[in-house]
Scaffold this active site. Structure first.
Site, short mmCIF file in Angstrom:
data_model
loop_
_atom_site.label_atom_id
_atom_site.label_comp_id
_atom_site.label_asym_id
_atom_site.label_seq_id
_atom_site.Cartn_x
_atom_site.Cartn_y
_atom_site.Cartn_z
N ASP A 1 -4.25 -4.78 0.34
CA ASP A 1 -4.55 -4.22 1.66
C ASP A 1 -5.99 -4.61 1.95
O ASP A 1 -6.92 -4.07 1.36
CB ASP A 1 -4.39 -2.69 1.63
CG ASP A 1 -4.76 -2.06 2.97
OD1 ASP A 1 -5.27 -2.77 3.86
OD2 ASP A 1 -4.57 -0.83 3.11
N ASN B 1 0.88 -1.17 0.00
CA ASN B 1 0.00 0.00 0.00
C ASN B 1 0.91 1.22 0.00
O ASN B 1 1.57 1.52 1.00
CB ASN B 1 -0.92 0.00 1.22
CG ASN B 1 -1.81 1.25 1.25
OD1 ASN B 1 -1.34 2.35 0.99
ND2 ASN B 1 -3.08 1.07 1.56
N ASP C 1 -2.11 -6.29 5.44
CA ASP C 1 -1.79 -6.55 4.03
C ASP C 1 -1.48 -8.04 3.92
O ASP C 1 -0.73 -8.58 4.74
CB ASP C 1 -0.57 -5.72 3.61
CG ASP C 1 -0.82 -4.23 3.79
OD1 ASP C 1 -1.43 -3.64 2.89
OD2 ASP C 1 -0.42 -3.68 4.84
N ASN D 1 -7.46 -4.48 4.93
CA ASN D 1 -8.01 -3.73 6.07
C ASN D 1 -8.67 -4.65 7.10
O ASN D 1 -9.66 -4.28 7.75
CB ASN D 1 -8.96 -2.62 5.60
CG ASN D 1 -8.21 -1.31 5.36
OD1 ASN D 1 -7.39 -0.89 6.18
ND2 ASN D 1 -8.46 -0.67 4.22
N GLU E 1 -3.76 2.12 -3.08
CA GLU E 1 -3.78 3.55 -2.74
C GLU E 1 -2.76 4.35 -3.55
O GLU E 1 -1.98 5.14 -3.00
CB GLU E 1 -3.60 3.78 -1.23
CG GLU E 1 -4.86 3.47 -0.43
CD GLU E 1 -4.92 4.24 0.87
OE1 GLU E 1 -5.48 5.36 0.88
OE2 GLU E 1 -4.44 3.73 1.90
N ASP F 1 2.70 4.56 5.17
CA ASP F 1 2.42 4.00 6.49
C ASP F 1 2.38 2.47 6.47
O ASP F 1 2.38 1.83 7.53
CB ASP F 1 1.15 4.61 7.12
CG ASP F 1 0.00 4.76 6.15
OD1 ASP F 1 0.13 4.39 4.97
OD2 ASP F 1 -1.06 5.26 6.59
N HIS F 2 2.39 1.89 5.27
CA HIS F 2 2.49 0.43 5.11
C HIS F 2 3.90 0.09 4.62
O HIS F 2 4.67 0.98 4.29
CB HIS F 2 1.49 -0.06 4.04
CG HIS F 2 0.05 0.13 4.41
ND1 HIS F 2 -0.81 -0.91 4.65
CD2 HIS F 2 -0.68 1.25 4.57
CE1 HIS F 2 -2.02 -0.45 4.93
NE2 HIS F 2 -1.96 0.87 4.90
#
Lengths: 257, 257
Positions: A146, A7, A218, A148, A34, A247-248
């Site tokens: 991802d 991501n 993920d 979530n 993203e 952030d991933h």
DNA sequence: GCACCACTGG
DNA sequence: CCAGTGGTGC
């Protein structure tokens, strides 16, 4: 065969990180989520020297998925084809060398009381039907992205604090597990059932990375005949520690094919 | 004695450029304009290691002036004191070792038909009265800053195209010259009357810097007894070519004192 | 915290 | 083009 997922949280901001990682790891396939970029603005030039075929579908501001592959896909499918809501550039399916690969950026859901959360749960139901329609659990296939969802307590720091979090709430985990029940195996869990390894650390918690307060949301999944051939799965934390990181971080899996 | 001026176009974004320049040039005084930072957010820490006294007055979003000096000012005055409109953090006067130094960020004026342009012209009139009130043309004094006026045709690329530009229009030049008539001498013109050297290149014209399509709108002026002692004036173009530059660059002058 | 957006200003 | 603002999303 090496498959990776990341991501990227804005491809335009992270194109250097992606290009560096491709150079060093040379996966056969990298799934991105993203990308946050319209197709007309996709940074093709900055990735051109990497030597990857690039398949993408984005929109302004949000979501966006891409698949970078050493071989050109022989088929590309964008989004759900169930006549429902548009999927907002969250699903991309390619077939490469006969192998179907699904890349998803699953809706986050905001709060469990929110319509966005209901949409997330419904999205997983649609995905289960999508698998029914287009794939067979008895044939090799991959699902990366991802999701979530942190499927187990070990997959989130302080699970007891996050029972009502949209990425750990019972209903989200069940919705995700219902897709797995179709015939997907999480290759990380398959190889290392007891390993705690996150793929996402929130920007907002200042020391989330230093204190390793993260989430494993993920995932790389494979149907049984391919999962059996998975020989290694790793999370590369280094890009999360780089300057201006997502952030991933990257998750990758190696298959003996 | 070495005096410098720089429209920094956000000090927070350019604090590295300023610190580097101070290290290399060690001026006695550096006047900054367009710091674009409230006093509570002023990046004191990032400048602390440079070894300069820092005097500043800013506001949210716009304008803002600062004086960095090796010696501590014995007096500091913020803004006009004529009871008129607030000056919006555009004027700062310090006295250092007995020498008065005025630092100004003169209003740009937007368009010649705009009330902002009338405000600019009025601002120069107020500044003339401010000099009358606080300074003597017979005593050493300095006036530095972004004046938003190119005083001569040579001071702007394609002057014939810019006759109605707020930084070259006849009325703006006259308003500026009226302040000079009080007793200021432009030390650059004094030393190098025929030299063409800009201090500002617009971000918007993509090749303004490469094609050297700029403006000389940042100036250092001195009263006669000090102007006579000016031995060198230079524009340092290098910071304009740096990564993430301001649209202006540094101007400095050396005095035999 | 760090992306994105639309807006204002020079 | 590149600052700033406030707003949204994760």
């Amino acid at each position: 065969m090496k498959i990776a997922t990341f991501n990227v949280n804005s491809l335009r901001k992270r194109v250097g990180i992606v290009a560096d990682w491709l150079e060093r790891h040379r996966p056969d396939v990298l799934c991105l989520q993203e990308t946050k970029v319209q197709d007309s603005e996709f940074p093709l030039l900055a990735l051109a020297s990497c030597g990857y075929e690039i398949t993408y579908r984005g929109m302004k501001s949000y979501n966006g998925v891409a698949v970078l592959s050493r071989k050109k896909p022989e088929a590309v499918f964008h989004g759900f084809d169930d006549g429902g809501d548009p999927d907002e550039a969250r699903l991309l399916r390619v077939v490469i060398g006969g192998l179907p690969i699904i890349n998803t950026y699953v809706p986050q859901g905001y709060e469990i009381t929110s319509p966005k959360y209901a949409y997330k749960l419904g999205w997983y139901e649609r995905l289960r039907r999508y698998c029914d329609k287009h794939l067979s659990p008895d044939a090799p296939a991959l699902w990366c992205g991802d999701m979530n969802v942190a499927p187990r307590p070990i997959d989130v720091h302080s699970p007891e604090k996050h029972l009502k979090h949209v990425c750990y709430h019972e209903d989200a985990r069940k919705a995700y597990e219902q897709v797995l029940a179709w015939g997907w195996q999480d290759v990380f869990i398959r190889l290392y059932p007891d390993r705690q390894q996150y793929t996402f650390w929130d920007y907002r918690a200042p020391s989330s990375l230093e204190a390793n307060k993260g989430w494993r949301i993920d995932h790389i999944l494979a149907t049984a005949p391919l999962a059996e051939r998975c020989v290694r799965v790793e999370v590369d934390v280094e890009p999360r520690r780089a300057k201006d990181p997502s952030d991933h971080t990257f998750l990758w899996a190696e298959f003996s094919i």
